[in-house]
Design an enzyme around this catalytic site. Structure first.
Site, PDB file in Angstrom:
ATOM      1  N   LYS A 116       0.823  -1.213   0.000  1.00 25.90           N
ATOM      2  CA  LYS A 116       0.000   0.000   0.000  1.00 25.90           C
ATOM      3  C   LYS A 116       0.852   1.256   0.000  1.00 25.90           C
ATOM      4  O   LYS A 116       0.493   2.256  -0.624  1.00 25.90           O
ATOM      5  CB  LYS A 116      -0.926   0.017   1.223  1.00 25.90           C
ATOM      6  CG  LYS A 116      -2.103  -0.910   1.086  1.00 25.90           C
ATOM      7  CD  LYS A 116      -3.166  -0.547   2.095  1.00 25.90           C
ATOM      8  CE  LYS A 116      -4.391  -1.432   1.923  1.00 25.90           C
ATOM      9  NZ  LYS A 116      -5.411  -1.157   2.923  1.00 25.90           N
ATOM     10  N   LYS A 200      -5.260  -9.016  -6.780  1.00 25.43           N
ATOM     11  CA  LYS A 200      -6.470  -9.236  -5.989  1.00 25.43           C
ATOM     12  C   LYS A 200      -7.579  -8.282  -6.440  1.00 25.43           C
ATOM     13  O   LYS A 200      -7.289  -7.136  -6.783  1.00 25.43           O
ATOM     14  CB  LYS A 200      -6.109  -8.976  -4.518  1.00 25.43           C
ATOM     15  CG  LYS A 200      -7.151  -9.353  -3.513  1.00 25.43           C
ATOM     16  CD  LYS A 200      -6.739  -8.928  -2.099  1.00 25.43           C
ATOM     17  CE  LYS A 200      -6.957  -7.448  -1.874  1.00 25.43           C
ATOM     18  NZ  LYS A 200      -7.213  -7.057  -0.488  1.00 25.43           N
ATOM     19  N   LYS A 203     -11.372  -2.900  -3.679  1.00 31.62           N
ATOM     20  CA  LYS A 203     -12.260  -1.741  -3.761  1.00 31.62           C
ATOM     21  C   LYS A 203     -11.577  -0.580  -4.456  1.00 31.62           C
ATOM     22  O   LYS A 203     -12.232   0.304  -4.978  1.00 31.62           O
ATOM     23  CB  LYS A 203     -12.590  -1.268  -2.344  1.00 31.62           C
ATOM     24  CG  LYS A 203     -13.395  -2.222  -1.519  1.00 31.62           C
ATOM     25  CD  LYS A 203     -13.327  -1.802  -0.044  1.00 31.62           C
ATOM     26  CE  LYS A 203     -14.226  -2.692   0.785  1.00 31.62           C
ATOM     27  NZ  LYS A 203     -13.948  -2.582   2.213  1.00 31.62           N
TER      28      LYS A 203
HETATM   29  P1  AMP Z   1     -11.317  -4.979   3.345  1.00 35.43           P
HETATM   30  O1  AMP Z   1     -12.243  -4.624   2.264  1.00 35.43           O
HETATM   31  O2  AMP Z   1      -9.873  -4.778   2.964  1.00 35.43           O
HETATM   32  O3  AMP Z   1     -11.670  -4.378   4.662  1.00 35.43           O
HETATM   33  O4  AMP Z   1     -11.431  -6.561   3.533  1.00 35.43           O
HETATM   34  C1  AMP Z   1     -12.430  -7.147   4.339  1.00 35.43           C
HETATM   35  C2  AMP Z   1     -12.394  -8.655   4.228  1.00 35.43           C
HETATM   36  O5  AMP Z   1     -12.643  -9.067   2.877  1.00 35.43           O
HETATM   37  C3  AMP Z   1     -11.058  -9.299   4.631  1.00 35.43           C
HETATM   38  O6  AMP Z   1     -11.314 -10.507   5.323  1.00 35.43           O
HETATM   39  C4  AMP Z   1     -10.404  -9.555   3.312  1.00 35.43           C
HETATM   40  O7  AMP Z   1      -9.464 -10.610   3.368  1.00 35.43           O
HETATM   41  C5  AMP Z   1     -11.604  -9.920   2.462  1.00 35.43           C
HETATM   42  N1  AMP Z   1     -11.324  -9.651   1.042  1.00 35.43           N
HETATM   43  C6  AMP Z   1     -11.113  -8.445   0.462  1.00 35.43           C
HETATM   44  N2  AMP Z   1     -10.854  -8.569  -0.845  1.00 35.43           N
HETATM   45  C7  AMP Z   1     -10.881  -9.908  -1.099  1.00 35.43           C
HETATM   46  C8  AMP Z   1     -10.690 -10.691  -2.276  1.00 35.43           C
HETATM   47  N3  AMP Z   1     -10.412 -10.128  -3.447  1.00 35.43           N
HETATM   48  N4  AMP Z   1     -10.801 -12.035  -2.181  1.00 35.43           N
HETATM   49  C9  AMP Z   1     -11.111 -12.627  -0.987  1.00 35.43           C
HETATM   50  N5  AMP Z   1     -11.291 -11.933   0.156  1.00 35.43           N
HETATM   51  C10 AMP Z   1     -11.184 -10.599   0.101  1.00 35.43           C
END
Ligand code: AMP
Ligand code: TRP
Length: 339
Positions: A116, A200, A203
Site C-alpha cells: 500500500k 487481488k 475496492k
Molecule cells: P477490506 O475490504 O480490505 O476491509 O477486507 C475485508 C475482508 O474481505 C477481509 O477478510 C479480506 O481478506 C476480504 N477480502 C477483500 N478482498 C478480497 C478478495 N479479493 N478475495 C477474498 N477476500 C477478500
C-alpha cells in the site's frame, strides 16, 4: 484460560463499496458461521478506514453501507453482534497498549503495508503503519478464537498471535490473551481482479471493470464478466488443466463459491465449454445471488436511522464484553486506575 464459547471476530473497512471479493472471501463466510456454536462478532472497522484519507461527508454513509451489506447478506443482529469500531473506544485503547508491545521489525515485515505504501512510504500516515496492531486489538479485545478472513489477512492474524504471546510473556500473564486462529477456507479466499489474474480484486483498483461491486446491476455484472480477461482455450476436464491459467481459474473459483460447489464439480460440469457458454452462466449465477442482496441493501439504506440503531445496540453489547478485558489489560500492564 478462555472458558467462553468459541468466539468469532472479523471486520470490513468502510472505504469504497463492497466487492464480490468481500462477499465471497468474508461476508458470506461470516453468515455461514452464525448459529454454528460460535459467538459471532462482526465489525465495520471505521478506524481502519481512516488510515487513508476518507471524505468526512461520505464516511458515515460508507459505514452504514457496509452494515447494510452485512444485514442484507444474512447477518442477523439478534444472533450476532454487529457494530462499528469507533463506537467502542476500547479498540483504540488496547491498540495503544499493543503499539508498545509490537516491535518495529515485525511491522516492517507486513507485506500489505509495503504494497500500500509502495514508493510513497514517507508520505503515508503513521496509522497505516500501525494498522495491524489495531487489528490485533480488535480481535484480542474479545478474546476471539476464530478469525474468518481472506488470504490477504493471514499475515495480520499471525502478527496478532505474536502480539498476544509477547504480551502474555512480558507481563507474566500466561493464557490471558488466547491464540486466535485465522479461518481461511473455501474456493474464494482470494478473488482476483477480472482484468489481471495476478492481482487481488479490490475496492480501490483504478478501473471499475476489474471488480464486481455488490451494488452493481444485472447488466453491469453481465458486461463485466463478458469483458473479463481470459485465455483462448476452452475449460479443461480436470482442475489440473487450469494450472498457469489464473484468469480461468479465478472464474471457476467464483462460480464454485457462488454455487456452493467445489471447483472440481464446476470443472466436471463445464468440461470442454468455451467462454461463450461459461461466462453467461457465471453472470446469471452472480446476478441470481447478488441481486436480492443489493435490492435489500438499497432498502436498508432508505432507513438510516434503523441501521444506526442496530449499530448502536451492537456497540453496547460489544462494549460489555470488551471493557472488562481492557480493564484487566490495563491492570496487567500496571497502569493506575483510581476512579
Ligand atoms: P477490506 O475490504 O480490505 O476491509 O477486507 C475485508 C475482508 O474481505 C477481509 O477478510 C479480506 O481478506 C476480504 N477480502 C477483500 N478482498 C478480497 C478478495 N479479493 N478475495 C477474498 N477476500 C477478500
Ligand atoms: N485488516 C482487515 C482488512 O483490511 C480488516 C480488519 C480490521 C479485520 N480488523 C480486523 C479483519 C479484525 C479481521 C479481524 O481486510
Amino acid at each position: 484460560m478462555t472458558t467462553h464459547t468459541p468466539r468469532v471476530f472479523s471486520g470490513i473497512k468502510p472505504s469504497g463499496g463492497l466487492t464480490l471479493g468481500n462477499y465471497l472471501g468474508a461476508i458470506k463466510r461470516f453468515v455461514d458461521m452464525q448459529g454454528q456454536g460460535f459467538e459471532t462478532i462482526y465489525c465495520v472497522v471505521d478506524l481502519h478506514a481512516i488510515t487513508v484519507w476518507q471524505d468526512p461527508k461520505e464516511l458515515k454513509d460508507a459505514t452504514r453501507e457496509v452494515a447494510a451489506g452485512f444485514l442484507a447478506s444474512g447477518i442477523d443482529p439478534t444472533q450476532s453482534i454487529l457494530f462499528n469500531q469507533s463506537q467502542v473506544s476500547a479498540h483504540a485503547e488496547l491498540g495503544w497498549l499493543f503499539n508498545c508491545v509490537a516491535r518495529m521489525g515485525w511491522m516492517n515485515r507486513m507485506t500489505q503495508f509495503k504494497d500500500k505504501a509502495g514508493k510513497n512510504a514517507e508520505k503515508v500516515s503513521l496509522g497505516l503503519y500501525a494498522y495491524p496492531s489495531l487489528m490485533a486489538a480488535d480481535i484480542l479485545l474479545y478474546h476471539a478464537t476464530h478469525v474468518p478472513v481472506g488470504e490477504d489477512q493471514k499475515q495480520h492474524v499471525e502478527l496478532t498471535r505474536d502480539i498476544a504471546a509477547k504480551f502474555n510473556h512480558d507481563f507474566k500473564a500466561e493464557g490471558f490473551f488466547p491464540m486466535p486462529e485465522p479461518i481461511i477456507d473455501g474456493p474464494a479466499t482470494r478473488v482476483m481482479n477480472l482484468r489481471d489474474g495476478s492481482k487481488k480484486m479490490s475496492k480501490s483498483g483504478e478501473s471499475d471493470m476489474e471488480r464486481i461491486n455488490m451494488t452493481d446491476d444485472a447488466d453491469t455484472i453481465a458486461k463485466k464478466f463478458k469483458k473479463a480477461r481470459t485465455d483462448p482455450d476452452a475449460l479443461p476436464d480436470t482442475l489440473e488443466g487450469l494450472k498457469g491459467r489464473p484468469e480461468a481459474r479465478n472464474l471457476v473459483d467464483i462460480y464454485a463459491a457462488l454455487s456452493e460447489a467445489t471447483p472440481e464439480a464446476v470443472i466436471a460440469e463445464y468440461a470442454g465449454a468455451g467462454w461463450g457458454r461459461f461466462k453467461p452462466a457465471l453472470a446469471d449465477l452472480a446476478v441470481e445471488k447478488l441481486a436480492p442482496i443489493s435490492t435489500e441493501m438499497a432498502r436498508l439504506m432508505g432507513d438510516k436511522a434503523e441501521i444506526d440503531r442496530i449499530l448502536g445496540e451492537g456497540a453496547d453489547r460489544a462494549d460489555a464484553i470488551a471493557q472488562p478485558i481492557l480493564d484487566q489489560a490495563y491492570d496487567i500492564t500496571g497502569l493506575l486506575r483510581s476512579r
